[in-house]
Scaffold this active site. Structure first.
Site, PDB file in Angstrom:
ATOM      1  N   TRP A 235      13.856  42.267  62.939  1.00  0.00           N
ATOM      2  CA  TRP A 235      13.959  42.431  64.391  1.00  0.00           C
ATOM      3  C   TRP A 235      14.851  41.330  64.965  1.00  0.00           C
ATOM      4  O   TRP A 235      14.731  40.958  66.109  1.00  0.00           O
ATOM      5  CB  TRP A 235      12.565  42.384  65.022  1.00  0.00           C
ATOM      6  N   ASP A 352       0.037  52.837  58.653  1.00  0.00           N
ATOM      7  CA  ASP A 352       1.210  52.178  59.235  1.00  0.00           C
ATOM      8  C   ASP A 352       1.894  51.345  58.159  1.00  0.00           C
ATOM      9  O   ASP A 352       1.264  50.501  57.523  1.00  0.00           O
ATOM     10  CB  ASP A 352       0.756  51.279  60.397  1.00  0.00           C
ATOM     11  N   TYR A 524      12.471  46.507  72.257  1.00  0.00           N
ATOM     12  CA  TYR A 524      11.325  47.413  72.419  1.00  0.00           C
ATOM     13  C   TYR A 524      10.006  46.751  72.034  1.00  0.00           C
ATOM     14  O   TYR A 524       8.941  47.203  72.428  1.00  0.00           O
ATOM     15  CB  TYR A 524      11.553  48.711  71.621  1.00  0.00           C
TER      16      TYR A 524
END
Length: 694
Positions: A235, A352, A524
């Site tokens: 990220w 996940d 985000y």
């Protein structure tokens, strides 16, 4: 002696009857041409050819083996005597027909057979026949009632097991968009890659029977944090040496490259992890869907609360905030029974693969029953506390004030309805979004939903219990004021931001309000990339039912940051108001997403297999700014593999047109997906269907 040798029974050939078996087992779409791909709990047929006719005294044993040292004791070697009795609990093989030297054999696997890749051989006396590279792949079977992944609805099986394209939803609560994604579970080397991951998981044969254990192992292996798995998450906003997460159009290129190199692929973010996990699950036969939660909480302390800290300008302070609220987060649901849990928790389970928190020492999450999350039963396996917080944590906003040189924390608001919105997945059989929030939680604010939160809090460990209960709710507001923001929810990239902060004074009371509002550029995940501007004003409401305060930001203030970060960014506006007379505090937030011109595609509605057709990609830059270093990423399952075409810089008003010559090698409805990325605009998508006929 020669006579005896002649009479020895030898196997000369094995016909896997691929087409007929594939049709019955719903595996005809898999790319592999040499092996047999079947689903467990269901009969399949083989044709054996011997050197002579079969006699009643001949002993023929069919063997399936896994690994280098197969043994019957640990079920890595399965031996089936063709004349033994049938037992649905075990593998068995029986002769169903003989015709001269040929013999038709019906093989049945139990509904809980270990999933994997088996080597086939036929033993006749001392002679063992091994038909070369012919392998038997055994998958989970959602069509078989006795299988723990059984899915009764055929339309759902088509969507969640056999559909190889779909959408992953992104954006924000108020502005949701579907990003086309090619799951590509039937493409070349994808099943091989999944089998490699199964081997890499080191699961024993018994564990490979259980979709609960297999899906948990795959959630760990799709990220590479502990085990050199498929994808490296990043990220950072700078993705040199790899593919930026926004550039991927599907899972197949990732899994194919991983299988070839056996090294983690750079780079993934949550929707990429989810897309790949959907592919892996569907490929193995476990029904799966990609699920997006908007306003998703990342609760690092497991206290079912997320604490957000703001400075006196109303700007979020990243350094103080360990919890976060992601604009959206994408994970997966997988469908299975849960015999390891008390009754009532079968069905969809959340898993996940995005590496967020460690679970039992490894970066993985789930499977966790949606029914447990909905009712607050956060003691159930696996990771139910974390998932419950993602969809139902309370959001607490703190103002960090400087009083006499010391930091003072003032609680601004405690919101019970801010987290877990518009939980979305692709609808069954339609190209539309389905809202599945009700499967994860009761209606916000309802007695059942509050009861679920209370129950979840009661299960937290004792050290956190005090934290969970001590935050008393703020008193109801007396002043009757409301805050909101007026302006377009979508902003054309390159235009100035023009907003109005609005105070509605419905009670017509005379109040003095200290109002601060900030405008930040964020990723985000809520990471602050730039502070764009703020206002701080004291407002008198007397005689004014509506007060408007303009908040304007020039395009230059954000373009530089947007260009320097390779992620898609958005604008977040935070408002904090304090009413002097009553000491009441109000907060509100507003998200703006960037808007881009469309990417258009032109291709015929139908084409014939193995006959070329042309697909054109057309884009006009209607923005006021140039788009630099543009790349067009295109992929068409069953038509062509992912390709990247450099487009250079596209100046304002310029039109580009790229063409690809396509040669389809599969019939049916096919989708071509395209994505245009540049330094400024990151995620311009296009898609078009075409029907390929024989």
């Amino acid at each position: 002696m020669n006579q005896t040798a002649d009479s020895d029974l030898k196997t000369l050939a094995v016909d896997l009857l691929r087409q007929q078996n594939a049709q019955l087992h719903h595996t005809g779409e898999y790319h592999d041409n040499a092996s047999l791909i079947v689903r467990r709990g269901q009969v399949f047929q083989l044709k054996l050819t011997f050197g002579r006719e079969l006699k009643g005294t001949d002993k023929v044993v069919l063997q399936l083996s896994v690994g280098e040292k197969p043994m019957e004791s640990n079920e890595t070697l399965l031996s089936m005597n063709l004349r033994s009795a049938q037992d649905p609990r075990y593998w068995c093989a029986n002769i169903s027909n003989t015709n001269g030297k040929e013999c038709l054999v019906a093989v049945t696997s139990p509904a809980d057979a270990a999933v994997g890749k088996y080597v086939l051989s036929v033993k006749t006396g001392a002679h063992i026949y091994n038909p070369g590279n012919k392998k038997v792949y055994v998958l989970f079977n959602p069509w078989c009632e006795a299988d723990s992944v059984f899915m009764p609805d055929n339309a759902e099986r088509l969507e969640y097991v056999l559909s190889d394209t779909g959408y992953i939803y992104v954006g924000s609560v108020t502005n949701i968009s579907g990003r086309p994604w090619n799951f590509g579970q039937f493409e070349e080397d994808v099943l091989e890659s999944c089998m490699y991951l199964l081997d890499k998981s080191n699961l024993k044969q018994k564990a490979r029977k259980d979709p609960v254990i297999v899906s948990r192992a795959m959630s760990a292996l799709v990220n590479c944090n502990d085990d050199l798995g498929v994808l490296l998450g990043s990220w950072s906003g700078i993705y040199t040496g790899g593919t930026p997460p926004v550039a991927w159009t599907g899972s197949a290129p990732i899994l194919q490259k991983y299988y070839k190199t056996k090294k983690p692929i750079c780079f993934g973010q949550c929707w990429v992890f989810s897309g790949v996990l959907t592919t892996v699950m569907r490929s193995l036969g476990i029904p799966a869907r990609s699920v997006t939660n908007f306003a998703s909480a990342h609760d690092t302390e497991e206290n079912l609360k997320v604490d957000i800290y703001m400075n006196e300008k109303g700007e979020k302070l990243d350094k103080m905030t360990s919890d976060s609220v992601w604009n959206f987060h994408v994970w997966n649901d997988v469908w299975m029974k849960r015999p390891d849990l008390p009754k009532g928790f079968d069905g969809w389970q959340a898993v996940d693969a995005t590496p967020q928190e460690i679970s039992e020492g490894i970066y993985r999450c789930g499977p966790c029953p949606l029914k447990a999350i909905r009712s607050g039963e956060v003691y159930l396996l696996y990771d139910s506390k974390f998932v419950f917080a993602e969809v139902n944590a309370d959001r607490i906003v703190w103002l960090v004030k400087n009083v006499d040189g010391k930091q003072k924390l003032v609680k601004q608001s405690e919101e019970t309805k801010a987290i877990g919105k518009n939980i979305s997945t692709k609808a069954v059989g339609k190209n539309t979004r389905e809202d599945i929030t009700a499967q994860y939680k009761f209606p916000e604010g309802s007695p059942e939903e509050r009861e679920a939160v209370k129950k979840a809090c009661s299960y937290l460990n004792s050290t956190n219990l005090a934290v969970c209960e001590s935050t008393s709710p703020l008193p109801p507001l007396q002043a009757g004021l409301q805050l909101n923001v007026e302006g377009e929810k979508a902003l054309w990239l390159g235009n100035p931001i023009n907003l109005n902060i609005v105070v509605h004074n419905s009670s017509a009371g005379a109040w003095t309000i200290n109002l601060i509002a900030s405008c930040q550029l964020q990723s985000y995940t809520g990471k602050v990339e730039a502070n764009l501007g703020s206002i701080k004003q004291t407002v008198q409401t007397e005689g004014k039912p509506v007060i408007q305060l303009p908040l304007n930001v020039a395009a230059d203030a954000y373009i530089k940051t947007v260009t320097s970060v390779e992620d898609e960014l958005l604008i977040k506006v935070n408002i904090i108001a304090e009413i002097q007379e009553t000491n009441e505090k109000l907060t509100d937030e507003f998200t703006l997403t960037f808007q881009y011109p469309p990417l258009k595609m032109e291709l015929p509605e139908t084409a014939k297999i193995n006959q070329d057709f042309i697909c054109s990609f057309i884009f006009k830059n209607t923005l006021t700014i140039p788009l630099e270093k543009c790349q067009l990423h295109v992929e068409g399952l069953g038509i062509f593999k992912m390709e990247t075409i450099d487009q250079g810089d596209i100046m304002p008003g310029r039109i580009i047109k790229s063409q690809i010559i396509c040669a389809p090698d599969k019939t049916g409805e096919k989708k071509i997906v395209a994505k245009l990325t540049s330094r400024q605009a990151k995620g311009i998508s296009g898609e078009k269907m075409i029907t390929i006929t024989a």
